[in-house]
Scaffold this motif. Structure first.
Motif, PDB file in Angstrom:
ATOM      1  N   SER A  10      16.084 -16.856   1.083  1.00 18.49           N
ATOM      2  CA  SER A  10      16.880 -16.707  -0.125  1.00 18.49           C
ATOM      3  C   SER A  10      16.578 -15.330  -0.713  1.00 18.49           C
ATOM      4  O   SER A  10      15.411 -14.951  -0.844  1.00 18.49           O
ATOM      5  CB  SER A  10      16.510 -17.803  -1.125  1.00 18.49           C
ATOM      6  N   THR A  12      16.981 -12.416  -3.772  1.00 18.94           N
ATOM      7  CA  THR A  12      17.190 -12.313  -5.218  1.00 18.94           C
ATOM      8  C   THR A  12      18.450 -11.508  -5.511  1.00 18.94           C
ATOM      9  O   THR A  12      18.925 -10.729  -4.678  1.00 18.94           O
ATOM     10  CB  THR A  12      15.998 -11.620  -5.895  1.00 18.94           C
ATOM     11  N   THR A  13      18.958 -11.674  -6.712  1.00 19.91           N
ATOM     12  CA  THR A  13      20.122 -10.912  -7.151  1.00 19.91           C
ATOM     13  C   THR A  13      19.813  -9.420  -7.128  1.00 19.91           C
ATOM     14  O   THR A  13      20.650  -8.608  -6.742  1.00 19.91           O
ATOM     15  CB  THR A  13      20.549 -11.355  -8.564  1.00 19.91           C
ATOM     16  N   LYS A  16      20.024  -8.118  -3.557  1.00 21.24           N
ATOM     17  CA  LYS A  16      21.425  -8.022  -3.131  1.00 21.24           C
ATOM     18  C   LYS A  16      22.099  -6.815  -3.771  1.00 21.24           C
ATOM     19  O   LYS A  16      22.856  -6.086  -3.121  1.00 21.24           O
ATOM     20  CB  LYS A  16      22.183  -9.300  -3.497  1.00 21.24           C
ATOM     21  N   TRP A  48      27.983  -9.740   0.533  1.00 19.02           N
ATOM     22  CA  TRP A  48      27.537  -9.344  -0.800  1.00 19.02           C
ATOM     23  C   TRP A  48      28.455  -8.286  -1.400  1.00 19.02           C
ATOM     24  O   TRP A  48      28.783  -8.344  -2.590  1.00 19.02           O
ATOM     25  CB  TRP A  48      26.101  -8.832  -0.753  1.00 19.02           C
ATOM     26  N   THR A  61      24.863 -13.849  -7.620  1.00 18.94           N
ATOM     27  CA  THR A  61      23.922 -14.882  -8.026  1.00 18.94           C
ATOM     28  C   THR A  61      24.038 -16.099  -7.119  1.00 18.94           C
ATOM     29  O   THR A  61      25.090 -16.363  -6.538  1.00 18.94           O
ATOM     30  CB  THR A  61      24.159 -15.312  -9.483  1.00 18.94           C
ATOM     31  N   GLU A  62      22.962 -16.831  -7.006  1.00 19.94           N
ATOM     32  CA  GLU A  62      22.911 -18.028  -6.156  1.00 19.94           C
ATOM     33  C   GLU A  62      23.809 -19.110  -6.744  1.00 19.94           C
ATOM     34  O   GLU A  62      23.728 -19.414  -7.925  1.00 19.94           O
ATOM     35  CB  GLU A  62      21.466 -18.541  -6.058  1.00 19.94           C
ATOM     36  N   ARG A  63      24.656 -19.675  -5.903  1.00 23.76           N
ATOM     37  CA  ARG A  63      25.590 -20.700  -6.373  1.00 23.76           C
ATOM     38  C   ARG A  63      25.307 -22.058  -5.754  1.00 23.76           C
ATOM     39  O   ARG A  63      26.002 -23.017  -6.025  1.00 23.76           O
ATOM     40  CB  ARG A  63      27.018 -20.286  -6.053  1.00 23.76           C
ATOM     41  N   ARG A  64      24.293 -22.132  -4.921  1.00 26.26           N
ATOM     42  CA  ARG A  64      23.973 -23.406  -4.292  1.00 26.26           C
ATOM     43  C   ARG A  64      22.894 -24.111  -5.099  1.00 26.26           C
ATOM     44  O   ARG A  64      22.178 -23.499  -5.866  1.00 26.26           O
ATOM     45  CB  ARG A  64      23.444 -23.190  -2.871  1.00 26.26           C
TER      46      ARG A  64
END
Length: 81
Positions: A10, A12-13, A16, A48, A61-64
């Motif tokens: 995973s 981080t924002t 990315k 991205w 941002t993570e959407r899961r």
């Protein structure tokens, strides 16, 4: 295809955003950014950049997972009784 029990990385924002900036502002290609950041595939960068262009920083941002799901739920009406 994922293997049972496989762990996914995973990012981080901020990470990315750094990758997106390397591509958009510094003019690096997808493959060069991939090598510089030690990623396994340039498809990460492509995705991205696409998400950033369409949605800005929110696209990175993570959407899961539970946190994303909870923010999209409608509030429950108050129970009386």
């Amino acid at each position: 295809m994922p293997v049972k029990g496989q762990k996914f990385t995973s990012y981080t924002t901020e990470f990315k955003l750094k990758a997106v900036n390397m591509y958009l502002e510094e003019g690096m290609g997808y493959n060069r950014v991939t090598k510089e950041l030690n990623l396994i595939s340039s498809s990460y960068i492509r995705r991205w950049v696409k998400n950033y262009r369409e949605h800005g920083i929110e696209g990175l941002t993570e959407r899961r997972g539970k946190a994303a799901r909870l923010s999209n739920e409608k509030p429950h009406p108050e129970r009386k009784g």
